[in-house]
Enzyme design. Structure first.
Site, mmCIF file in Angstrom:
data_model
loop_
_atom_site.group_PDB
_atom_site.id
_atom_site.type_symbol
_atom_site.label_atom_id
_atom_site.label_comp_id
_atom_site.label_asym_id
_atom_site.label_seq_id
_atom_site.Cartn_x
_atom_site.Cartn_y
_atom_site.Cartn_z
ATOM 1 N N CYS A 126 0.806 -1.218 0.000
ATOM 2 C CA CYS A 126 0.000 0.000 0.000
ATOM 3 C C CYS A 126 0.839 1.269 0.000
ATOM 4 O O CYS A 126 0.532 2.224 -0.719
ATOM 5 C CB CYS A 126 -0.975 -0.005 1.163
ATOM 6 N N ASP A 131 -7.823 4.308 -4.107
ATOM 7 C CA ASP A 131 -6.919 3.356 -3.445
ATOM 8 C C ASP A 131 -6.208 2.539 -4.501
ATOM 9 O O ASP A 131 -6.751 1.572 -5.028
ATOM 10 C CB ASP A 131 -7.729 2.444 -2.514
ATOM 11 N N HIS A 162 -3.039 0.844 6.657
ATOM 12 C CA HIS A 162 -3.151 1.000 5.210
ATOM 13 C C HIS A 162 -2.833 2.441 4.848
ATOM 14 O O HIS A 162 -2.925 3.345 5.675
ATOM 15 C CB HIS A 162 -4.584 0.638 4.785
#
Lengths: 319, 654
Positions: free
Chosen positions: B414, B474, B458
């Site tokens: 991430c 994302d 995250h």
């Protein structure tokens, strides 16, 4: 013998202990296979009570009494009770002595340290009560004069429970005079075989030497009375006595006198077990012989006295 | 009188458990040094008991070394950690000179204090349970220090047996104190602030930090402990794709590291965004982070008490979160910002000069090729989706880390994706920022709450779209959709052996319910809860005075009850004998030989001899004690009664 405070277990003098063991062993060598009953007979002696042996003829009642007499160095008399026996026949009579010009008391067979009263239920109640009064009071009164019986004074009475014709069974109140009532029962197979093969009992008894004299018995009685009964033991004893009074199948439970007898017998049993203190087991061992003949069942349908006494033993808990 | 070997061993164990309680949070070298001293002293005494205490010329340097070590580690002698090291160290030093029961008693008292100090670091269920269990050796030792009838046991063999045998008694003693502890727990006046002040931030769990470098979160993702738990007012939680718990917004990038710059609180009540969905209300119970930021789904509509919203609409607590902290939030999951301030736009477009030329070139190329921002975003996500892979063990990156990542290694997680994506957007002229927080959460249906773990940490991006405001993108989801849909566990399965099999997961979630309950009932019980509890009994605004009265009255009642019980219990040693005999009967009954209730001791013993021939001698000895107490004496001797009780307790049948 050590003199002990009432709080602790007492110990028995070694010599006395040895003589007692020898005496018990000797009686056991004559009356075979009945150690428990012999122990109870000795307990009766040590506790200063009298013994009633109730059983069929021929199972050794008299042999036991004779063996006791031969083992204990005591003056011994045997009275065969019959329906025509008069009180004076056992107590003795006062006879006018011409040369001295007065009545002289001639003691009867009652004046012995160990008295075997055979088949006591064949005599009339009058004669029976003469004996029983003497047992209770340790003395007899003839023509206004009291005569003390010898000490120790120990009566072994026998009676045949089945032989009812022409007998006068002892009333309940009189049974109370006997500290213990035992029965001998048939011998075991091995004991019977030994009886059949060994020499005659009477012959054997005649060869016995006494192991204990009167002084020793007195000392043992004193010792037995000092055996410790702890609070816990008294608790158990009282629970047992209480149970006899509360049991629905029993009309009259144990009297206080019976309770005292129970404790005395338990103490004597403890001495015979070599202990200076009582255990619940001592009470249990003497309970049926002590209580069995003193309980009055409630009536028809009740179990017999001994069964009731045995049932009480299993009902009352040892804490 | 000197400590015998058994007592000394018990003392060593008592001190060892106190040391162990501090092992998780004190520096390893200090713990190791103390364990060494402890072990050396134990060996010295075991080998040469005749030497007595450790001589002063050894003890003195050790005593001086202790504060020196504390200063070396912490720079000063005060505070929670230095204080704890000093306390544990003094306890271990006490061991070096312990020769007499008096020393051992002092050591036990101090060991209890040291155990209590361990709770200053960690009040979790596990630690509290450990401390409660660690009290047992202390109490067992105290009992062993009491003069008592000799058990004729060989001391050397008896330490473990002592422990085993002592556990029920000690547990009984600890449980006996529980009512008093409960009264103190409920009524002891609570302080708003912890007495021991703020711990230093380097201790405890790290959680999310205010900087982000590629690789920085990897450690966190390996951490399976809960970050916070959420209960929703609605019966069901939001779907996984909506579970973005925003924590920090990062604008500043220096080429390697993204940094969060604290922004001022938004004090005015008027929101600068428009909520497009009904508010979602929930309560979060946050584990201590030692940081000030709080987490919330998307945009919180208002700040909870003691916290404020900042310009990025994330929540900031006024004080660092030192304890388990509950707070309520309502969030809008769909929303629209109105305007982007000029300085914000500037910040959201700034890039460090001289980094990542290839990525900038790509951005420029896309800018000229596509007209719409949306198309550029699509192109970027398509690129991630087509060419990149998700891994927790990415290869190292060079100076131009984004270039290396985008064009060479093409694998990461991430942080890499959000970082490079934000960079790319900015380079293409789209205002963009990095958001760090947690994504996902495990819905514990059994407990009706969601647990979000550190491993759910995250990072993602937000880009500014005129007319919509900040839009969440994302990029990790483009590469690894399961990371978002199924949670980090599914996405990391290949790389993450520590998560274990499915049944372990289920077990862990059940355990989490217990932890949550513990947090709720015990750890969070603060002054406010105390007031609420008392209010139910008509005591409003309980003051120190009324609390003190309740505490005093409760303690007096309990102590009186305990004393009455103790007096009653010891009034008659015969009762103790009876009790022990009943216990003996129970044990023999369990062994298969119950006593008939009308059976006397002699007859019973006779039966037992045959039933347990191998233990006949021991059984006989116990019964001899009983008969002596109960029947061979009118008044049982208390000491002999105790000895009998011990003999019953130690009897081994069959």
């Amino acid at each position: 013998m050590t003199h002990a405070s009432p709080d602790t277990a007492v110990t028995l003098d070694a010599a006395l202990s040895t003589s007692l063991d020898r005496a018990v062993a000797q009686v056991n060598s004559v009356v075979l296979g009945k150690p428990a009953q012999i122990r109870l007979a000795f307990a009766s002696i040590l506790a200063g009570g009298h013994l009633l042996i109730e059983d069929l003829p021929g199972v050794g009642k008299t042999t036991l009494a004779h063996a006791l007499a031969a083992t204990l160095d005591l003056s011994f008399q045997r009275i065969q009770f019959t329906s025509d026996l008069l009180p004076s026949d056992i107590i003795g009579v006062s006879i006018f002595e011409r040369d001295r010009n007065r009545f002289e008391f001639h003691p009867g067979p009652l004046f012995a340290q160990l008295l075997l009263a055979d088949e006591i239920n064949r005599a009339t109640p009058k004669t029976q009560s003469a004996l029983l009064e003497a047992m209770a009071e340790q003395q007899v009164t003839v023509d206004g004069r009291s005569h003390t019986l010898p000490a120790p004074f120990f009566v072994v009475a026998t009676q045949n429970p089945l032989d009812l014709a022409g007998t006068y069974p002892l009333p309940d109140s009189q049974l109370d005079r006997f500290m213990l009532r035992i029965s001998l029962d048939y011998p075991s197979r091995e004991a019977e075989r030994a009886l059949l093969t060994a020499p005659d009992r009477q012959q054997l008894i005649s060869t016995l030497a006494p192991c204990m004299d009167a002084n020793q018995i007195v000392a043992l009685r004193k010792h037995s009375a000092s055996v410790l009964a702890s609070p816990a033991l008294i608790d158990y004893l009282q629970a047992l006595i209480g149970a006899t009074r509360a049991h629905p199948e029993i009309r009259v439970g144990l009297s206080p006198r019976a309770g005292i007898a129970l404790l005395a017998a338990a103490r004597a049993h403890a001495v015979l077990s070599g202990r200076g203190y009582c255990l619940p087991e001592d009470v249990q061992a003497v309970f049926v012989p002590v209580a069995g003949h003193r309980l009055t069942p409630a009536g028809h349908g009740s179990r017999d006295r001994e069964t009731l006494a045995r049932a009480l033993l299993t009902d009352v808990a040892v804490r | 009188m000197r400590l015998d070997a058994r007592q000394f061993n018990l003392l060593a164990i008592a001190i060892l458990v106190a040391l162990a309680a501090h092992a998780p949070h004190l520096p390893l070298w200090i713990i190791a040094a103390m364990a060494f001293v402890l072990g050396a002293r134990w060996l010295q005494r075991a080998r040469r008991a005749d030497l007595g205490a450790v001589p002063i010329w050894v003890r003195l340097p050790l005593t001086l070394a202790l504060p020196a070590a504390v200063v070396a580690q912490y720079g000063n002698l005060f505070g929670r950690e230095p204080g704890s090291v000093l306390a544990v160290g003094m306890l271990v030093l006490k061991f070096t000179e312990s020769e007499k029961p008096r020393d051992a008693r002092a050591a036990v008292t101090f060991a209890c204090f040291v155990l209590m100090a361990a709770l200053l670091f960690d009040q979790s269920l596990v630690m509290s349970g450990f401390v409660a269990l660690a009290l047992l050796p202390q109490i067992i030792l105290l009992r062993a220090l009491e003069p008592r009838d000799d058990l004729a046991l060989k001391p050397a063999a008896a330490t473990l047996a002592d422990l085993r045998r002592g556990v029920p008694q000690a547990a009984f003693a600890v449980l006996g104190a529980a009512p008093l502890a409960l009264v103190a727990f409920l009524f002891l006046p609570r302080l708003g602030e912890p007495l021991w002040g703020a711990p230093s931030p380097d201790q405890g769990r790290t959680g999310i930090s205010d900087t982000m470098t590629p690789g920085g979160l990897a450690e966190l993702i390996a951490d399976d402990s809960p970050a916070f738990r959420v209960t929703f007012d609605a019966p069901a939680p939001p779907p996984p794709t909506q579970r973005y718990w925003r924590g920090l917004v990062m604008y500043h990038f220096d080429g390697t590291e993204w940094t969060h710059m604290p922004s001022p609180p938004v004090r005015d009540a008027s929101p600068r965004f428009e909520a497009l969905s009904a508010p979602l209300s929930y309560e979060i119970v946050l584990e201590p982070t030692q940081q000030r930021w709080l987490f919330a789904l998307d945009l919180p509509l208002a700040a909870p008490n003691g916290a404020y919203r900042n310009a990025e609409f994330t929540l900031v607590n006024e004080k660092p979160v030192m304890d388990v902290t509950p707070y309520r939030v309502s969030s809008a999951l769909r929303y629209r910002h109105d305007t982007l301030a000029r300085h914000e736009r500037q910040l959201a477009l700034s890039l460090p000069a001289g980094y990542n030329p290839r990525l900038r070139a790509l951005a420029a190329e896309w800018r000229s090729r596509y007209g719409e921002d949306r198309e550029i975003v699509q192109a970027a996500l398509a690129l991630y989706n087509a060419r990149f892979s998700y891994t927790l063990n990415p290869p190292p990156l060079g100076r131009d880390s984004m270039d290396d990542f985008m064009f060479e290694t093409r694998s990461g997680y991430c942080e890499h994706f959000s970082s490079s994506f934000t960079f790319l957007m900015r380079a293409a002229g789209i205002p963009a920022r990095v958001v760090v927080g947690y994504q996902g959460g495990y819905w514990n249906a059994l407990g009706g709450y969601m647990v979000v773990r550190q491993s759910d940490a995250h990072a993602w991006s937000e880009i500014w779209q005129d007319g919509q405001g900040w839009v969440r993108v994302d990029p990790t989801a483009a590469v690894s959709p399961e990371r978002v849909n199924l949670g980090s566990r599914a996405a990391n399965a290949a790389d993450a052996p520590w998560h274990g099999p499915e049944w372990l997961l289920a077990l862990r979630n059940q355990w989490d319910i217990v932890n949550q309950l513990w947090n709720k009932v015990v750890v969070q019980f603060n002054a406010l809860h105390q007031q609420n509890l008392l209010a139910q009994f008509g005591v409003d605004h309980a003051q120190w005075r009324s609390l003190a009265i309740a505490l005093g009255a409760g303690s007096i009642v309990l102590v009186t009850l305990a004393m009455l019980w103790a007096l009653r219990r010891d009034r008659d040693p015969g009762d103790a004998v009876d009790r022990a005999y009943r216990r003996l009967n129970r044990r023999l009954a369990r062994a298969g030989a119950p006593r008939d209730e009308a059976e006397g001791p002699e007859a019973y013993l006779q039966r037992l001899r045959q039933r347990f021939p191998q233990a006949a001698r021991e059984i006989e000895a116990v019964f001899a004690r009983y008969v002596a107490l109960r029947y061979a004496s009118a008044q049982p001797d208390p000491a002999a009664a105790r000895a009998f009780a011990v003999a019953v307790a130690t009897l081994r049948v069959g």
